[in-house]
Design an enzyme around this catalytic site. Structure first.
Site, PDB file in Angstrom:
ATOM      1  N   HIS A 179     -18.359   5.140  48.840  1.00 22.25           N
ATOM      2  CA  HIS A 179     -19.774   4.292  48.948  1.00 22.25           C
ATOM      3  C   HIS A 179     -21.350   4.407  47.830  1.00 22.25           C
ATOM      4  O   HIS A 179     -20.658   6.075  47.671  1.00 22.25           O
ATOM      5  CB  HIS A 179     -19.906   4.812  50.544  1.00 22.25           C
ATOM      6  N   CYS A 189     -21.170  -1.960  49.674  1.00 26.58           N
ATOM      7  CA  CYS A 189     -21.765  -0.806  49.386  1.00 26.58           C
ATOM      8  C   CYS A 189     -20.948   0.057  48.804  1.00 26.58           C
ATOM      9  O   CYS A 189     -20.583   1.036  48.605  1.00 26.58           O
ATOM     10  CB  CYS A 189     -22.506   0.197  50.116  1.00 26.58           C
ATOM     11  N   LYS A 241     -23.596   5.369  63.090  1.00 27.31           N
ATOM     12  CA  LYS A 241     -21.914   4.740  63.705  1.00 27.31           C
ATOM     13  C   LYS A 241     -21.623   5.354  64.595  1.00 27.31           C
ATOM     14  O   LYS A 241     -20.071   5.359  64.389  1.00 27.31           O
ATOM     15  CB  LYS A 241     -21.391   5.098  62.347  1.00 27.31           C
ATOM     16  N   GLN A 282     -17.599   7.360  58.234  1.00 25.00           N
ATOM     17  CA  GLN A 282     -16.692   6.592  58.448  1.00 25.00           C
ATOM     18  C   GLN A 282     -16.108   7.606  59.465  1.00 25.00           C
ATOM     19  O   GLN A 282     -14.537   7.137  59.692  1.00 25.00           O
ATOM     20  CB  GLN A 282     -15.424   6.071  57.588  1.00 25.00           C
ATOM     21  N   ASP A 325     -18.134  13.357  52.414  1.00 23.58           N
ATOM     22  CA  ASP A 325     -19.120  12.160  53.438  1.00 23.58           C
ATOM     23  C   ASP A 325     -18.382  11.422  54.290  1.00 23.58           C
ATOM     24  O   ASP A 325     -16.589  11.435  54.608  1.00 23.58           O
ATOM     25  CB  ASP A 325     -19.243  10.670  52.172  1.00 23.58           C
TER      26      ASP A 325
END
Lengths: 410, 159
Positions: free
Chosen positions: A123, A367, A225, A202, A199
């Site tokens: 991202h 993104c 999220k 997600q 990251d």
């Protein structure tokens, strides 16, 4: 398989609403999930009964707020299996977490010619901060390539990691849903003396996190999220590194002493928490973690895999070659994210047509422009699921696609 | 929303999307500009030839994107071909007026929904439903913004 969804859907008032006079089908969870009444109530309760600034006044509300905020930190520490609670830094979001790491690592140990290795499926939040720090330090950004089915090219990664100072990689692609072998990548980074930055934006909503098992150095994710509020994110970092790197933002709370000559920094985690923090949001995030943990990540995963399998089968049998689904075909290697293109219909047009049917999806580059370039597309449509989505909603998605096919004559 | 999705994707819009008019590019000294929508990645590049009488003698477009952005560019090119810059300015402001954006000073610049269909902006009038889809207004104006920017390169002929 809709048992879980039917049991908990009433916790989410927004899922009862209609758009354009039809029931909302919310399939944009990769961008932001919805939140249950439990989270809303916890934040409401904080503002109604307990709010004051934290770590300051010696009064009852200040103590209650501080207690709630620090309990939230402990909750997050347990959630990611951090060895120490002070390794949890609250941020505004995942983006701020990566900016913190990039900026502070950049000032501490990056210099001209150093190599920052970034995967081609990141991202922008885990790309742009590295470009910024590269510009400041003279370091350069290098890329871990992908295989043709949208997975990290592990062989290439193994060859590229030695000599790199930073390895920045997402645990789960926000476009493809690919679940990356992050422990293997972090092990290679550690062996080569590179700092790994994961990251988990997600990952956190869908799968359990264990920073010790992953063997990473830094890991960031966001609250909104995963059923939490906006405005709160988390950075976990190893104590040794958090102690070594300089602070990111300066201001109140992050200092020990300020005099006419300068300042000394507060101990962890406060060194990285300048100014008044998002207190109610931290409490909301802790409640979201309780909510998800009560449901259980095994149940969440099982539901999402079932839903993903249904969607794959339904869309490919209904539309055949007209639908092109990106990423691994093996649903066990992906989370509940489905990026696709449909005939020659632009994703933006598809999103408008689906919206008229009540279906919310995301259209665009998500993104992740370097990944779009790798895939050779300008944009994709993305349906992203959560544990409250149902098979019936997938049917409505398929019906919406039929309508789009009618309108565009494909 | 009072308009249905079928109003947004009228046949004429899909026709301009599938068979874009004035596709291509022009050589210098044609003015050119590129407009880009960072939200969805849509892009349009425009080339405009203007003669010594300030008349648009040729206009070409290239780009990639959604049906609305690409059809709007195609429709704009047919509308502006052969127009004087003064006329182009009127068309430009009337189009923005139709979408509910921009400032209008005179009656001829304001889009009149009661006027006979096609009498003011030709095929581009099919885009008037876009006004009901706020997230798509940027798609419809992308080519027009590129046109404005291309002319803006020379302030003497700026709109």
């Amino acid at each position: 398989m809709t048992d879980l969804a039917s049991r908990i859907r009433q916790d989410f008032p927004i899922l009862q609403r209609k758009v354009h006079n039809v029931p909302l089908v919310y399939l944009d969870n990769g961008a932001s999930s919805q939140r249950p009444v439990q989270v809303i109530a916890a934040m409401d309760e904080h503002y109604r009964m307990h709010h004051a600034n934290i770590h300051r006044g010696a009064h009852t509300l200040g103590e209650e707020s501080t207690q709630a905020y620090e309990s939230a930190r402990e909750k997050v520490a347990g959630f990611v299996n951090a060895p120490a609670t002070h390794e949890i830094i609250f941020t505004k979001n995942a983006t701020e977490a990566f900016n913190l790491v990039a900026s502070s690592c950049g000032r501490f140990f990056l210099s001209e010619g150093d190599r920052i290795l970034v995967s081609a499926m990141e991202h922008h939040a885990n790309i742009v901060p590295w470009f910024m720090v590269a510009e400041q330090t003279g370091a350069k950004v290098d890329w871990i390539p992908l295989t043709s089915d949208g997975q990290i090219d592990l062989e290439a990664a193994h060859a590229l990691i030695p000599g790199a100072k930073i390895v920045a990689c997402t645990a789960v692609s926000n476009v493809l849903g690919t679940i990356n072998p992050i422990a293997e990548i972090c092990a290679k980074a550690r062996e080569s003396g590179a700092v790994s930055v994961v990251d988990a934006a997600q990952l956190a909503p869908h799968l359990p996190i264990d920073v010790q098992a992953l063997g990473c150095d830094f890991l960031g994710f966001t609250g909104h999220k995963m059923c939490g509020p906006t405005g709160i994110g988390v950075l976990w970092g190893r104590t040794e590194l958090l102690d070594a790197i300089p602070p990111f933002l300066g201001g109140g709370e992050m200092i020990e002493i300020v005099d006419f000559e300068g300042f000394t920094t507060a101990p962890l985690p406060y060194k990285f928490e300048a100014g008044t923090m998002p207190i109610a949001e931290a409490i909301g995030l802790a409640t979201a973690i309780d909510y998800l943990t009560d449901i259980g990540f095994d149940a969440i995963r099982k539901h999402e895999v079932d839903l993903l399998g249904t969607t794959f089968d339904m869309l490919t049998s209904a539309f055949g070659d007209k639908i092109r689904i990106y990423g691994p075909q093996d649903i066990n290697r992906r989370s509940g994210i489905l990026s696709f293109n449909f005939g020659d219909i632009h994703p933006h047009d598809l999103a408008s047509i689906l919206d008229a049917e009540g279906v919310a999806i995301r259209a665009g580059h998500h993104c992740a422009q370097p990944l779009m370039r790798t895939l050779g597309v300008q944009a994709t449509a993305r349906a992203s699921f959560y544990f409250y989505n149902t098979k019936e909603e997938v049917e409505i998605l398929a019906h919406g696609l039929e309508k789009a096919a009618d309108i565009f004559g494909i | 929303m009072t308009e249905s999705i079928e109003d947004l994707y009228k046949e004429i819009i899909l026709d301009h999307y599938r068979r874009p008019r004035n596709r291509g590019s022009l050589l210098p000294p044609a003015r050119n500009a590129c407009a880009y929508n960072p939200l969805c990645g849509d892009e349009i590049t425009i080339w405009v030839d203007i003669d010594e009488n300030d008349t648009i003698t040729d206009i070409k477009l290239d780009g990639k994107g959604c049906a609305i952005s690409q059809a709007s560019g195609s429709m704009m090119s047919t509308l502006l071909q052969g127009k004087s810059l003064t006329e182009a300015r009127t068309v430009f402001l009337r189009f923005k007026s139709m979408l509910g954006i921009g400032k209008n000073k005179t009656d001829i610049e304001i889009f009149d929904p009661e006027a006979p269909a096609g009498s003011q902006l030709g095929d581009a009038e099919a885009l008037k439903s876009v006004r009901q889809f706020p997230s798509r207004v940027k798609c419809a104006t992308l080519a027009w913004n590129a046109f404005e920017e291309a002319l803006g390169q020379d302030t003497a002929v700026s709109l």
